[in-house]
Motif scaffolding. Sequence first.
Motif, PDB file in Angstrom:
ATOM      1  N   ALA A   1      48.749  43.615  48.267  1.00 24.86           N
ATOM      2  CA  ALA A   1      49.601  43.908  49.418  1.00 24.86           C
ATOM      3  C   ALA A   1      50.574  42.769  49.735  1.00 24.86           C
ATOM      4  N   ASN A   2      50.124  41.535  49.619  1.00 30.82           N
ATOM      5  CA  ASN A   2      51.003  40.393  49.823  1.00 30.82           C
ATOM      6  C   ASN A   2      50.467  39.217  49.029  1.00 30.82           C
ATOM      7  N   LYS A   3      51.237  38.152  48.958  1.00 32.21           N
ATOM      8  CA  LYS A   3      50.846  37.019  48.112  1.00 32.21           C
ATOM      9  C   LYS A   3      49.582  36.327  48.588  1.00 32.21           C
ATOM     10  N   ASP A   4      49.227  36.481  49.867  1.00 29.55           N
ATOM     11  CA  ASP A   4      48.016  35.864  50.397  1.00 29.55           C
ATOM     12  C   ASP A   4      46.799  36.769  50.285  1.00 29.55           C
ATOM     13  N   ALA A   5      46.999  38.006  49.822  1.00 26.78           N
ATOM     14  CA  ALA A   5      45.888  38.946  49.686  1.00 26.78           C
ATOM     15  C   ALA A   5      44.936  38.466  48.593  1.00 26.78           C
ATOM     16  N   LYS A   6      43.699  38.735  48.768  1.00 22.77           N
ATOM     17  CA  LYS A   6      42.672  38.393  47.782  1.00 22.77           C
ATOM     18  C   LYS A   6      42.378  39.612  46.919  1.00 22.77           C
ATOM     19  N   LEU A   7      42.261  39.385  45.625  1.00 20.57           N
ATOM     20  CA  LEU A   7      41.999  40.462  44.684  1.00 20.57           C
ATOM     21  C   LEU A   7      40.777  41.276  45.106  1.00 20.57           C
ATOM     22  N   LEU A   8      39.722  40.596  45.530  1.00 23.51           N
ATOM     23  CA  LEU A   8      38.479  41.296  45.850  1.00 23.51           C
ATOM     24  C   LEU A   8      38.540  42.057  47.174  1.00 23.51           C
ATOM     25  N   ASP A   9      39.638  41.874  47.944  1.00 24.12           N
ATOM     26  CA  ASP A   9      39.818  42.693  49.145  1.00 24.12           C
ATOM     27  C   ASP A   9      40.182  44.123  48.752  1.00 24.12           C
ATOM     28  N   GLN A  10      40.855  44.279  47.607  1.00 27.77           N
ATOM     29  CA  GLN A  10      41.331  45.600  47.192  1.00 27.77           C
ATOM     30  C   GLN A  10      40.609  46.164  45.980  1.00 27.77           C
ATOM     31  N   TYR A  11      39.859  45.323  45.268  1.00 27.39           N
ATOM     32  CA  TYR A  11      39.165  45.757  44.054  1.00 27.39           C
ATOM     33  C   TYR A  11      37.688  45.392  44.134  1.00 27.39           C
ATOM     34  N   ALA A  12      36.825  46.275  43.642  1.00 29.24           N
ATOM     35  CA  ALA A  12      35.393  46.005  43.538  1.00 29.24           C
ATOM     36  C   ALA A  12      35.091  45.649  42.083  1.00 29.24           C
ATOM     37  N   LEU A  13      34.490  44.472  41.854  1.00 27.83           N
ATOM     38  CA  LEU A  13      34.162  44.051  40.498  1.00 27.83           C
ATOM     39  C   LEU A  13      32.981  44.823  39.949  1.00 27.83           C
ATOM     40  N   GLY A  14      33.037  45.098  38.662  1.00 23.76           N
ATOM     41  CA  GLY A  14      31.943  45.756  37.950  1.00 23.76           C
ATOM     42  C   GLY A  14      31.309  44.792  36.969  1.00 23.76           C
ATOM     43  N   LYS A  15      30.913  45.317  35.820  1.00 25.97           N
ATOM     44  CA  LYS A  15      30.215  44.507  34.830  1.00 25.97           C
ATOM     45  C   LYS A  15      31.188  43.652  34.017  1.00 25.97           C
ATOM     46  N   ILE A  16      30.649  42.623  33.390  1.00 26.77           N
ATOM     47  CA  ILE A  16      31.430  41.754  32.516  1.00 26.77           C
ATOM     48  C   ILE A  16      31.722  42.504  31.220  1.00 26.77           C
ATOM     49  N   LEU A  17      33.000  42.511  30.832  1.00 26.21           N
ATOM     50  CA  LEU A  17      33.407  43.163  29.593  1.00 26.21           C
ATOM     51  C   LEU A  17      33.561  42.155  28.457  1.00 26.21           C
ATOM     52  N   GLY A  18      33.825  40.907  28.796  1.00 26.39           N
ATOM     53  CA  GLY A  18      34.001  39.873  27.782  1.00 26.39           C
ATOM     54  C   GLY A  18      34.296  38.544  28.438  1.00 26.39           C
ATOM     55  N   GLN A  19      34.173  37.475  27.657  1.00 26.76           N
ATOM     56  CA  GLN A  19      34.497  36.150  28.176  1.00 26.76           C
ATOM     57  C   GLN A  19      34.963  35.260  27.046  1.00 26.76           C
ATOM     58  N   GLY A  20      35.708  34.234  27.411  1.00 26.29           N
ATOM     59  CA  GLY A  20      36.257  33.326  26.415  1.00 26.29           C
ATOM     60  C   GLY A  20      36.681  32.028  27.057  1.00 26.29           C
ATOM     61  N   ALA A  21      37.541  31.300  26.365  1.00 24.15           N
ATOM     62  CA  ALA A  21      37.949  29.978  26.804  1.00 24.15           C
ATOM     63  C   ALA A  21      38.714  29.995  28.126  1.00 24.15           C
ATOM     64  N   PHE A  22      39.448  31.072  28.421  1.00 23.86           N
ATOM     65  CA  PHE A  22      40.288  31.104  29.613  1.00 23.86           C
ATOM     66  C   PHE A  22      39.674  31.833  30.790  1.00 23.86           C
ATOM     67  N   GLY A  23      38.578  32.505  30.622  1.00 26.49           N
ATOM     68  CA  GLY A  23      37.988  33.200  31.754  1.00 26.49           C
ATOM     69  C   GLY A  23      37.081  34.331  31.339  1.00 26.49           C
ATOM     70  N   ILE A  24      36.787  35.166  32.311  1.00 23.31           N
ATOM     71  CA  ILE A  24      35.872  36.290  32.129  1.00 23.31           C
ATOM     72  C   ILE A  24      36.609  37.574  32.486  1.00 23.31           C
ATOM     73  N   VAL A  25      36.438  38.607  31.662  1.00 28.91           N
ATOM     74  CA  VAL A  25      37.048  39.911  31.918  1.00 28.91           C
ATOM     75  C   VAL A  25      35.974  40.830  32.510  1.00 28.91           C
TER      76      VAL A  25
END
Length: 85
Positions: free
Chosen positions: A27-51
Amino acid sequence: MGGCGSKPKPAGLEKATAVGKGGPALANKDAKLLDQYALGKILGQGAFGIVYSCRHKGTNTEFAVKMIDQVETPVAEIKQEVEML
């Protein structure tokens, strides 16, 4: 985390990132991803982060999101990773 692309993504799962590619933008640049999305299971991970799988709370549409640790990863590398997505 470039290796993640070698695995097929689950059916019906679309791509979304914190920068809004592929899915409803925050909604705006100060919005938090988890305010609008619910995280599910881990699909993969690597050097730069977790999907993770995630679901937009407003539309119930499923996406995949890559969470990158901003403390451990230099900003230039994060920007480069975003460009590759």
